[in-house]
Design a protein around this motif. Structure first.
Motif, PDB file in Angstrom:
ATOM      1  N   HIS A 151      24.841 -40.044  84.711  1.00 31.50           N
ATOM      2  CA  HIS A 151      23.429 -40.426  84.797  1.00 31.50           C
ATOM      3  C   HIS A 151      23.325 -41.900  85.166  1.00 31.50           C
ATOM      4  O   HIS A 151      23.949 -42.770  84.549  1.00 31.50           O
ATOM      5  CB  HIS A 151      22.732 -40.176  83.461  1.00 31.50           C
ATOM      6  N   THR A 152      22.554 -42.203  86.188  1.00 30.24           N
ATOM      7  CA  THR A 152      22.382 -43.561  86.666  1.00 30.24           C
ATOM      8  C   THR A 152      20.968 -43.751  87.166  1.00 30.24           C
ATOM      9  O   THR A 152      20.278 -42.783  87.497  1.00 30.24           O
ATOM     10  CB  THR A 152      23.388 -43.876  87.798  1.00 30.24           C
ATOM     11  N   GLU A 153      20.532 -44.997  87.211  1.00 30.24           N
ATOM     12  CA  GLU A 153      19.218 -45.330  87.735  1.00 30.24           C
ATOM     13  C   GLU A 153      19.266 -45.690  89.216  1.00 30.24           C
ATOM     14  O   GLU A 153      18.229 -45.902  89.831  1.00 30.24           O
ATOM     15  CB  GLU A 153      18.617 -46.507  86.951  1.00 30.24           C
ATOM     16  N   LEU A 154      20.462 -45.774  89.789  1.00 29.80           N
ATOM     17  CA  LEU A 154      20.610 -46.173  91.183  1.00 29.80           C
ATOM     18  C   LEU A 154      20.397 -44.988  92.102  1.00 29.80           C
ATOM     19  O   LEU A 154      20.862 -43.875  91.818  1.00 29.80           O
ATOM     20  CB  LEU A 154      22.008 -46.758  91.427  1.00 29.80           C
ATOM     21  N   VAL A 155      19.709 -45.218  93.214  1.00 33.80           N
ATOM     22  CA  VAL A 155      19.507 -44.176  94.212  1.00 33.80           C
ATOM     23  C   VAL A 155      20.496 -44.318  95.362  1.00 33.80           C
ATOM     24  O   VAL A 155      20.532 -43.468  96.255  1.00 33.80           O
ATOM     25  CB  VAL A 155      18.061 -44.213  94.747  1.00 33.80           C
ATOM     26  N   SER A 156      21.302 -45.381  95.366  1.00 33.92           N
ATOM     27  CA  SER A 156      22.340 -45.572  96.376  1.00 33.92           C
ATOM     28  C   SER A 156      23.448 -46.414  95.761  1.00 33.92           C
ATOM     29  O   SER A 156      23.211 -47.178  94.818  1.00 33.92           O
ATOM     30  CB  SER A 156      21.781 -46.265  97.632  1.00 33.92           C
ATOM     31  N   GLY A 157      24.651 -46.273  96.315  1.00 29.55           N
ATOM     32  CA  GLY A 157      25.775 -47.029  95.789  1.00 29.55           C
ATOM     33  C   GLY A 157      26.394 -46.362  94.569  1.00 29.55           C
ATOM     34  O   GLY A 157      25.915 -45.340  94.057  1.00 29.55           O
ATOM     35  N   ILE A 158      27.491 -46.945  94.090  1.00 29.16           N
ATOM     36  CA  ILE A 158      28.240 -46.404  92.952  1.00 29.16           C
ATOM     37  C   ILE A 158      27.958 -47.276  91.738  1.00 29.16           C
ATOM     38  O   ILE A 158      28.138 -48.491  91.786  1.00 29.16           O
ATOM     39  CB  ILE A 158      29.746 -46.391  93.263  1.00 29.16           C
ATOM     40  N   ILE A 185      17.329 -39.496  87.851  1.00 30.04           N
ATOM     41  CA  ILE A 185      16.042 -38.842  87.587  1.00 30.04           C
ATOM     42  C   ILE A 185      14.949 -39.881  87.755  1.00 30.04           C
ATOM     43  O   ILE A 185      14.908 -40.884  87.040  1.00 30.04           O
ATOM     44  CB  ILE A 185      16.008 -38.226  86.188  1.00 30.04           C
ATOM     45  N   LYS A 186      14.077 -39.660  88.715  1.00 32.84           N
ATOM     46  CA  LYS A 186      13.023 -40.597  89.045  1.00 32.84           C
ATOM     47  C   LYS A 186      11.654 -39.985  88.771  1.00 32.84           C
ATOM     48  O   LYS A 186      11.402 -38.824  89.105  1.00 32.84           O
ATOM     49  CB  LYS A 186      13.113 -41.001  90.521  1.00 32.84           C
ATOM     50  N   SER A 187      10.791 -40.789  88.163  1.00 37.54           N
ATOM     51  CA  SER A 187       9.394 -40.401  87.971  1.00 37.54           C
ATOM     52  C   SER A 187       8.571 -41.075  89.059  1.00 37.54           C
ATOM     53  O   SER A 187       8.529 -42.304  89.134  1.00 37.54           O
ATOM     54  CB  SER A 187       8.901 -40.819  86.583  1.00 37.54           C
ATOM     55  N   VAL A 188       7.964 -40.283  89.893  1.00 38.82           N
ATOM     56  CA  VAL A 188       7.175 -40.812  91.006  1.00 38.82           C
ATOM     57  C   VAL A 188       5.708 -40.879  90.592  1.00 38.82           C
ATOM     58  O   VAL A 188       5.253 -40.092  89.757  1.00 38.82           O
ATOM     59  CB  VAL A 188       7.352 -39.937  92.268  1.00 38.82           C
ATOM     60  N   PRO A 189       4.945 -41.819  91.135  1.00 34.63           N
ATOM     61  CA  PRO A 189       3.545 -42.004  90.714  1.00 34.63           C
ATOM     62  C   PRO A 189       2.587 -40.980  91.298  1.00 34.63           C
ATOM     63  O   PRO A 189       1.567 -41.313  91.880  1.00 34.63           O
ATOM     64  CB  PRO A 189       3.232 -43.427  91.217  1.00 34.63           C
ATOM     65  N   VAL A 190       2.923 -39.713  91.167  1.00 37.74           N
ATOM     66  CA  VAL A 190       2.032 -38.611  91.540  1.00 37.74           C
ATOM     67  C   VAL A 190       2.025 -37.620  90.387  1.00 37.74           C
ATOM     68  O   VAL A 190       2.983 -37.555  89.613  1.00 37.74           O
ATOM     69  CB  VAL A 190       2.489 -37.927  92.854  1.00 37.74           C
ATOM     70  N   PRO A 191       0.963 -36.836  90.232  1.00 36.67           N
ATOM     71  CA  PRO A 191       0.919 -35.920  89.088  1.00 36.67           C
ATOM     72  C   PRO A 191       2.037 -34.882  89.097  1.00 36.67           C
ATOM     73  O   PRO A 191       2.675 -34.649  88.072  1.00 36.67           O
ATOM     74  CB  PRO A 191      -0.465 -35.267  89.205  1.00 36.67           C
ATOM     75  N   HIS A 192       2.284 -34.250  90.256  1.00 38.32           N
ATOM     76  CA  HIS A 192       3.263 -33.164  90.327  1.00 38.32           C
ATOM     77  C   HIS A 192       4.089 -33.291  91.602  1.00 38.32           C
ATOM     78  O   HIS A 192       3.588 -33.736  92.639  1.00 38.32           O
ATOM     79  CB  HIS A 192       2.586 -31.790  90.294  1.00 38.32           C
ATOM     80  N   VAL A 193       5.350 -32.903  91.488  1.00 38.10           N
ATOM     81  CA  VAL A 193       6.242 -32.793  92.643  1.00 38.10           C
ATOM     82  C   VAL A 193       6.510 -31.310  92.878  1.00 38.10           C
ATOM     83  O   VAL A 193       6.866 -30.580  91.947  1.00 38.10           O
ATOM     84  CB  VAL A 193       7.567 -33.541  92.412  1.00 38.10           C
ATOM     85  N   ARG A 194       6.318 -30.855  94.102  1.00 37.99           N
ATOM     86  CA  ARG A 194       6.508 -29.446  94.405  1.00 37.99           C
ATOM     87  C   ARG A 194       7.961 -29.040  94.154  1.00 37.99           C
ATOM     88  O   ARG A 194       8.880 -29.815  94.443  1.00 37.99           O
ATOM     89  CB  ARG A 194       6.121 -29.152  95.848  1.00 37.99           C
ATOM     90  N   PRO A 195       8.201 -27.832  93.625  1.00 36.87           N
ATOM     91  CA  PRO A 195       9.587 -27.410  93.337  1.00 36.87           C
ATOM     92  C   PRO A 195      10.479 -27.424  94.562  1.00 36.87           C
ATOM     93  O   PRO A 195      11.678 -27.710  94.449  1.00 36.87           O
ATOM     94  CB  PRO A 195       9.401 -25.981  92.786  1.00 36.87           C
ATOM     95  N   GLU A 196       9.937 -27.119  95.744  1.00 34.44           N
ATOM     96  CA  GLU A 196      10.770 -27.117  96.943  1.00 34.44           C
ATOM     97  C   GLU A 196      11.141 -28.528  97.402  1.00 34.44           C
ATOM     98  O   GLU A 196      11.962 -28.682  98.315  1.00 34.44           O
ATOM     99  CB  GLU A 196      10.063 -26.383  98.084  1.00 34.44           C
ATOM    100  N   GLU A 197      10.569 -29.562  96.773  1.00 32.63           N
ATOM    101  CA  GLU A 197      10.917 -30.949  97.088  1.00 32.63           C
ATOM    102  C   GLU A 197      11.485 -31.664  95.869  1.00 32.63           C
ATOM    103  O   GLU A 197      11.463 -32.894  95.792  1.00 32.63           O
ATOM    104  CB  GLU A 197       9.683 -31.691  97.599  1.00 32.63           C
ATOM    105  N   ARG A 198      12.016 -30.899  94.931  1.00 32.31           N
ATOM    106  CA  ARG A 198      12.458 -31.481  93.662  1.00 32.31           C
ATOM    107  C   ARG A 198      13.688 -32.368  93.815  1.00 32.31           C
ATOM    108  O   ARG A 198      13.748 -33.475  93.284  1.00 32.31           O
ATOM    109  CB  ARG A 198      12.770 -30.356  92.667  1.00 32.31           C
ATOM    110  N   GLY A 208       6.938 -35.687  88.766  1.00 36.86           N
ATOM    111  CA  GLY A 208       5.664 -36.363  88.627  1.00 36.86           C
ATOM    112  C   GLY A 208       5.402 -36.705  87.173  1.00 36.86           C
ATOM    113  O   GLY A 208       6.055 -36.176  86.259  1.00 36.86           O
ATOM    114  N   TYR A 209       4.444 -37.599  86.937  1.00 36.71           N
ATOM    115  CA  TYR A 209       4.210 -38.019  85.560  1.00 36.71           C
ATOM    116  C   TYR A 209       3.547 -36.936  84.707  1.00 36.71           C
ATOM    117  O   TYR A 209       3.392 -37.121  83.494  1.00 36.71           O
ATOM    118  CB  TYR A 209       3.390 -39.318  85.514  1.00 36.71           C
ATOM    119  N   ARG A 210       3.175 -35.817  85.331  1.00 33.30           N
ATOM    120  CA  ARG A 210       2.629 -34.712  84.545  1.00 33.30           C
ATOM    121  C   ARG A 210       3.470 -33.443  84.696  1.00 33.30           C
ATOM    122  O   ARG A 210       3.054 -32.374  84.276  1.00 33.30           O
ATOM    123  CB  ARG A 210       1.172 -34.431  84.960  1.00 33.30           C
TER     124      ARG A 210
END
Length: 492
Positions: free
Chosen positions: A253-260, A283-296, A317-319
């Motif tokens: 588990h890491t907060e980085l989206v690139s690199g090691i 695992i990123k929380s994006v500032p939208v209510p919901h993220v579609r499962p096909e774009e998870r 998403g935050y919800r």
């Protein structure tokens, strides 16, 4: 008026407010105004109130209705607080807390034990401390008018940024409604020393806590970015990473989206073995209510193909509701398998062609895809060798004893090559062997030479909040038996 959109639909709120709440408020305020216009002089200011204007025969029924309204209103405020805290925590503005979803159908219905107990203690402290309904009324009045004033200011921004209305229309809106609310706000400030200081004091306390947490989290992430391991270090280790590769999946588990992340190099240099398949999970929380499962999921490689290193970014998403650990593991492994099946990169042809790991592929959850890799897990006693049946499914069985068997079912078209088939085979073996969660246990400290304000904020404020908040193990529902924590000191 206190209803949360996560619990009620917009239509129900509009109907209830238009035909019930608003007429009732207007009638109540008009009745009080009519009574006060006839009775200017009172023996005591405490007698000027709502119940004085109610006829004597109706006072007890009105009191019963008011008690029921207080119960409903308090529950609405509590659930609204839960929703706000959840969204602030998802955006990194509040310490992690335990969130319990009380409904499997309505995602907005949540329960936060820590916030619930805090609200109870605050209510008891205010009641015991004031022992006076007038002071509590002054505090509630300032809180309500402040919320209305802030809402008006934010609504003007919504008109410009979201509704794309004219700036002059937003200015007229805030001048008309804001001027009226500013008069009430200034009138409430007169009662500052008579109880109205409580909501302001609580607001500053929560503001400081949220700022300290956000500042510490941001500095910790900047340290991770600045100290991430270069890809050349990984390429110099070779496919085996200079250590023994054991069967299983290592989930870092890491907060980085690139690199090691630095935790990986710290782990490799101190232990002689690591897992056959390694997945860097972010695992990123994006500032939208919901993220579609096909774009998870976003899935990519770290290094050449033979290294068996992957990066997976799970977006929520935050919800959105986080799934339990077993369902999440299944979706994660299926997303990696789907990426292997559809990957057409040339990373495995040579180290010279590989520069970074920024190329990612959008992969949905297994339930969101009609066509794609599916995974089933069942018990099996059959003693056979690893085999492949046509182009539709791959199977592997390792022992005659009862154990979990993992099976990937891939679509007939397009055809997958032999190299991808072998990679899927190794992924199945690793999933059968088990999955281990490697997490960093960080100790954040201010650098030597930092200002005393930064030392107080990082060494005491952020450290106190971190120690008394839920860690990733609780937030992600990871089983404790499969968790391995690696300690590191962060000098920010």
């Amino acid at each position: 008026m206190y209803a949360d959109l996560g619990h009620f639909s917009q239509l129900s709120i509009k109907i209830a407010f238009t035909f019930l709440v608003y007429p009732s408020l207007i009638l109540a305020y008009m009745g009080q105004a009519a009574y006060l216009s006839r009775h200017h002089e009172m023996e005591s200011d405490y007698r000027i109130g709502f119940y004085v204007s109610v006829p004597r025969l109706l006072r007890w029924p009105v009191l019963a209705i008011a008690i029921l309204q207080a119960v409903v209103g308090s529950q609405a405020v509590i659930t609204g607080t839960f929703s706000i805290i959840k969204q602030c925590s998802a955006l990194g503005c509040f310490p992690k807390v335990k969130i319990i979803h009380t409904s499997s159908k309505i995602h907005g219905q949540i329960y936060i034990p820590e916030i619930n107990w805090s609200l109870m203690l605050l209510c008891l402290a205010i009641v015991v401390g004031f022992r006076d309904t007038k002071r509590m009324g002054n505090a509630a009045g300032l809180a309500v008018i402040t919320v209305m004033l802030v809402t008006t200011c934010l609504m003007s921004l919504v008109m410009i940024l979201c509704w794309h209305k004219s700036v002059w229309l937003a200015v007229c809106f805030i001048l008309f409604f804001g001027s009226i609310e500013a008069l009430y706000f200034s009138a409430s400030l007169i009662k500052f020393l008579e109880g109205a200081w409580v909501p302001i004091a609580l607001s500053f306390i929560f503001l400081i806590a949220m700022y300290v947490w956000h500042y510490g989290t941001l500095k910790k992430y900047e340290f991770d970015v600045q100290n991430k391991v270069p890809i050349n270090w990984l390429l110099g280790l070779g496919p085996n990473l200079g250590i023994v590769r054991v069967k299983g999946i290592g989930l870092i588990h890491t907060e980085l989206v690139s690199g090691i992340p630095a935790i990986f190099s710290h782990f490799v240099t101190n232990l002689p073995a690591f897992h056959q398949v390694v997945i860097f999970l972010c695992i990123k929380s994006v500032p939208v209510p919901h993220v579609r499962p096909e774009e998870r999921f976003l899935v990519g490689r770290v290094g050449p193909k033979e290294y068996r290193l992957y990066r997976c970014i799970a977006r929520y998403g935050y919800r959105d509701v986080h799934k339990d650990d077993m369902e999440f593991e299944k979706d994660l492994v299926c997303s990696v398998a789907e990426f292997i099946r559809s990957d057409t990169s040339e990373y495995g042809l040579g180290l010279g062609n590989f520069e970074d790991d920024t190329k990612m592929t959008v992969v949905g959850t297994s339930a969101s895809k009609l066509e794609g890799v599916k995974m089933s897990i069942d018990d099996d006693q059959e003693d056979t060798c690893p085999q492949a049946e046509g182009t539709s499914e791959l199977r592997v069985v390792k022992s005659p004893i009862i154990r979990k068997r993992v099976r990937f079912v891939v679509p007939d078209s397009p055809q997958i090559d032999l190299e991808a088939r072998e990679e899927l085979h190794e992924l199945m073996e690793a999933k059968e062997a088990g999955m281990a969660f490697i997490m960093g246990h960080s100790y954040v400290r201010a650098k030597s030479g930092s200002s005393w304000i930064k030392k107080v904020v990082i060494n005491y404020g952020y450290d106190f909040l971190r120690r008394n908040s839920r860690g990733p193990t609780y937030a992600l529902s990871i089983p404790h038996a499969s968790t391995l924590e690696v300690g590191m000191i962060y000098h920010v």
